[in-house]
Design an enzyme around this catalytic site. Structure first.
Site, mmCIF file in Angstrom:
data_model
loop_
_atom_site.group_PDB
_atom_site.id
_atom_site.type_symbol
_atom_site.label_atom_id
_atom_site.label_comp_id
_atom_site.label_asym_id
_atom_site.label_seq_id
_atom_site.Cartn_x
_atom_site.Cartn_y
_atom_site.Cartn_z
ATOM 1 C CD GLU A 74 46.954 62.350 58.056
ATOM 2 O OE1 GLU A 74 46.374 61.729 57.182
ATOM 3 O OE2 GLU A 74 47.797 61.485 58.837
ATOM 4 C CG ASP A 75 42.804 60.693 57.330
ATOM 5 O OD1 ASP A 75 43.885 60.837 57.888
ATOM 6 O OD2 ASP A 75 42.400 59.483 56.934
ATOM 7 C CG ASP A 121 44.493 58.146 67.524
ATOM 8 O OD1 ASP A 121 44.601 58.569 68.400
ATOM 9 O OD2 ASP A 121 44.152 56.747 67.534
HETATM 10 P P1 5GP Z 1 47.916 58.030 63.759
HETATM 11 O O1 5GP Z 1 49.082 57.590 63.026
HETATM 12 O O2 5GP Z 1 47.892 59.308 64.222
HETATM 13 O O3 5GP Z 1 47.866 57.195 65.123
HETATM 14 O O4 5GP Z 1 46.670 57.729 62.882
HETATM 15 C C1 5GP Z 1 46.351 58.409 61.718
HETATM 16 C C2 5GP Z 1 45.800 57.373 60.891
HETATM 17 O O5 5GP Z 1 45.111 56.317 61.570
HETATM 18 C C3 5GP Z 1 44.707 58.328 60.127
HETATM 19 O O6 5GP Z 1 45.264 58.629 58.829
HETATM 20 C C4 5GP Z 1 43.629 56.968 59.919
HETATM 21 O O7 5GP Z 1 43.878 56.555 58.516
HETATM 22 C C5 5GP Z 1 43.584 56.065 61.139
HETATM 23 N N1 5GP Z 1 42.804 56.674 62.156
HETATM 24 C C6 5GP Z 1 43.094 56.874 63.605
HETATM 25 N N2 5GP Z 1 42.021 57.384 63.912
HETATM 26 C C7 5GP Z 1 40.773 56.753 63.189
HETATM 27 C C8 5GP Z 1 39.297 57.018 63.470
HETATM 28 O O8 5GP Z 1 38.738 57.032 64.360
HETATM 29 N N3 5GP Z 1 38.705 56.412 62.262
HETATM 30 C C9 5GP Z 1 39.237 55.987 61.082
HETATM 31 N N4 5GP Z 1 38.438 55.426 60.211
HETATM 32 N N5 5GP Z 1 40.676 56.174 60.929
HETATM 33 C C10 5GP Z 1 41.523 56.437 61.869
#
Ligand code: 5GP
Length: 170
Positions: free
Chosen positions: A96-97, A100
């Site tokens: 995963e990248d 959050d």
């Molecule tokens: P989560 O589902 O954990 O809230 O967020 C994960 C996804 O949200 C990541 O795969 C990414 O696509 C996007 N994301 C979350 N934080 C960031 C950030 O700081 N920058 C970018 N470009 N994408 C983010």
């Protein structure tokens, strides 16, 4: 908009080599073949560089999901494409990248588990430490604070993915 560097190229490269060694050492106790599942699109560069440094046979699969628009989560997951090969009884490593809220990863893991992999681990390039995301991350590249980052695969409305470093928008 100007982009400030948060993690530079050399630091990224060095950390990915260390991470690849940690991952190789972990799996070598059990197997010589793993199945990597990359989460598109943000993990492309991390996926590629990490795997080039892993000393095991690696099968490749990808899932493409999104939950973000601009710089905030929509709270809903859209699956744009999914794995097309069996992972049953395999050692699966999800790549995963960034994590959050953990919503995206929780969703992916829930469905991958249904295919009964022998082992399911997660590596993320970046982990935001603001939310208590509640997902078990087995390997983490860098922990970052509450900033919206771009570069090294990560975008802001499809821009900045090809920056060779991780930056934030001022
Ligand atoms: P989560 O589902 O954990 O809230 O967020 C994960 C996804 O949200 C990541 O795969 C990414 O696509 C996007 N994301 C979350 N934080 C960031 C950030 O700081 N920058 C970018 N470009 N994408 C983010």
């Amino acid at each position: 908009m100007s982009i400030k560097i948060l993690i530079d190229e050399d630091t990224i490269r060095k950390r990915i080599k260390e991470l690849a060694k940690e991952i190789t050492d972990y799996y070598k106790q059990y197997t010589n073949t793993i199945h990597a599942v990359g989460v598109l699109k943000g993990s492309v560069h991390f996926f590629s560089e990490l795997i080039l440094n892993i000393d095991l046979n690696v099968k490749y699969s990808f899932v493409h999901v999104s939950s973000y628009q601009g710089s905030s989560s929509t709270g809903r997951i859209r699956v744009k494409s999914w794995i097309d090969e069996s992972i049953e009884d395999e050692y699966v490593l999800v790549i995963e990248d960034i994590v959050d809220t953990g919503l995206t990863l929780r969703y992916i893991l829930k469905y991958l588990r249904k295919y009964r992999p022998k082992d399911l681990k997660v590596v993320t390039f970046l982990e935001k430490t603001v939310c208590d995301h509640g997902v078990d991350l087995d390997f983490v590249g860098f922990k970052i604070g509450n900033v919206f980052v771009v570069g090294y695969g990560l975008d802001y409305n499809e821009k900045y993915r090809n920056l060779p470093y991780v930056g934030y928008i001022e």
